[in-house]
Design a protein around this motif. Sequence first.
Motif, short mmCIF file in Angstrom:
data_model
loop_
_atom_site.label_atom_id
_atom_site.label_comp_id
_atom_site.label_asym_id
_atom_site.label_seq_id
_atom_site.Cartn_x
_atom_site.Cartn_y
_atom_site.Cartn_z
N LEU A 310 -10.27 -15.28 -4.86
CA LEU A 310 -8.92 -15.02 -4.26
C LEU A 310 -8.69 -14.13 -3.15
O LEU A 310 -9.18 -12.77 -3.35
CB LEU A 310 -7.79 -14.41 -5.41
N ASP A 313 -5.29 -10.77 0.64
CA ASP A 313 -3.90 -10.87 1.20
C ASP A 313 -3.15 -11.99 0.21
O ASP A 313 -1.84 -12.11 0.72
CB ASP A 313 -4.17 -11.27 2.69
N GLN A 314 -4.01 -12.73 -0.75
CA GLN A 314 -2.96 -13.32 -1.55
C GLN A 314 -2.61 -12.68 -2.81
O GLN A 314 -2.00 -13.45 -3.70
CB GLN A 314 -3.64 -14.78 -1.82
N ARG A 317 0.98 -12.56 -4.00
CA ARG A 317 1.67 -13.92 -4.16
C ARG A 317 1.15 -14.88 -5.30
O ARG A 317 1.90 -15.57 -5.80
CB ARG A 317 1.68 -14.78 -2.65
N ARG A 318 0.01 -14.72 -5.40
CA ARG A 318 -0.77 -15.54 -6.30
C ARG A 318 -1.52 -14.97 -7.43
O ARG A 318 -2.84 -15.16 -7.36
CB ARG A 318 -1.59 -16.68 -5.64
N GLY A 323 -8.36 -18.37 -6.98
CA GLY A 323 -8.34 -18.44 -5.53
C GLY A 323 -8.94 -19.91 -4.98
O GLY A 323 -8.52 -20.85 -5.39
N TYR A 395 -4.67 -23.85 -4.24
CA TYR A 395 -5.31 -22.51 -4.83
C TYR A 395 -5.54 -22.88 -6.24
O TYR A 395 -4.77 -23.63 -6.94
CB TYR A 395 -4.33 -21.37 -4.63
#
Length: 503
Positions: A310, A313-314, A317-318, A323, A395
């Motif tokens: 992952l 920077d995600q 959000r996630r 990832g 993702y």
Amino acid sequence: MIPHHLFLYQHLDHSAARRADHVAVQDTRISLTYGALRQEAVAIARRLQTLGVQPGDRVILLLENSVDFARAYWGAVYAGAVVTPLSVETKTDKLGFILGDCTPAAVIADEALTDEVHVALPADLNPAVISLHAPGEITADGPAPCAGRVIDQDLGCMIYTSGSTGHPKGVMLSHQNLTAAARSVCTYLGYTEDDRIFVTIPLTFDYGMHQLTMGALVGATVVIERNFASPLFTLDRLVKSGATCFPLVPTMAPLISALADRFDFSGIRLISSTAAALHPRVIDQLREIFSQATVFSMYGLTECHRCTYLPPDQLERRKGSVGIAIPNTEMWVEDSEGQRHYRDATGTLVIRGATVMKGYWNNPEKTAQRLRPGKFPGEFVLNTGDLCRLDPEGYLYFIARSDDVLKIRGEKVAPKEVEDALLMHPAVSEAVVVGRPDKVQGHQLHALVTLKPGMSPDPKELRDWCAQHLESIAVPRRVEIREAFARNANGKIDRNSLIDELA
């Protein structure tokens, strides 16, 4: 720029040529520079040759996390052997199975374990069983003994992993698999020659072993800790070692959290986690504890090293996602009709790329279940068997393993292996072992047994029996004695009802 090497030994050759006086590996006892590590590895390789080890032969490593493990690992690599690392907690029966399965030409073991190896050896095997002594006692120079005798399709390593049958399977990894995995993971983690990588996870575990290959690839220092059994002392050494990178498994996070306020972790720039998906709560914990570090959540299988990571920077959000595919790897999910999907779908995860294993040693049936013909003639892709979901942007979200293998403290445990051990007890008639979720361990093992008529062992006796026959990680937390088990229409024990009952 990360070098593109065809063979594992070229990782060490490269760094020894560039940074001969830079520390390559160290533990609480000793450190070795890249020049010294290469020299000793070549000497060990030549020693193996004199014992009859040829390129392609298996060499088992039965060693604690230590500089000795690193010396033996690179020595076997320089001999062109297939490095086969095993946990020092491997019990005699399992060790005997693996010895008989891979038929090694040599076993390099901690001195205290050589007798156990001899006890476990099948009668028709006679490998050289050796131990390593203090570094510096042997030196050598010159090219790798295997140079010109291996190609990148030859096996470089074999890692035994538990399966739902309870019998360990030897995952065959070629030099191409291993060097491709090191380059890919180093690319997104951003390892550099200035890094100090603090390793507490077992070097016999694929991500632990790859710290050696990735460290040598970039010329970093690998600081080896024996284990994480004493978190307070280990975290103290982490800070004092000047570590910059800390690879871990998710079950370590709660233990670190409980002690975090005692330490200054500002020197850690990178945290990476693997073996299982990081729970969003654990991601929050790690980001709070290691506030100066970049956190990488990863997911993978020994059969292809890593599947996904992952991007940091995600993370906000996630958090629940594992990832995207690692560099130079392709992934998709296949639905129940076998249709391929790259986004917005749920199905079985498939991995394509140079990291995909060559198969399972001596196990064509299991190999055929996992490897399928790929896009081009002669290519194979990995059917992981894992149920996963892709979101609309591609993702990945992990849902469940295809079989009942459990992850405990980041390592695989097959319930059937534990059941088999219990059934060896003279008083046990039937045994069922299930996993119960645990915030610290990942899972706890809960064993249920019925007894033979007239027998009356107590649960502690059965747990002690397991401790004698299994690695500590596979010993059930609880053993429960029952009069009888519920059965399904086929007369088999209704395992699902037991799992539901204990949930």
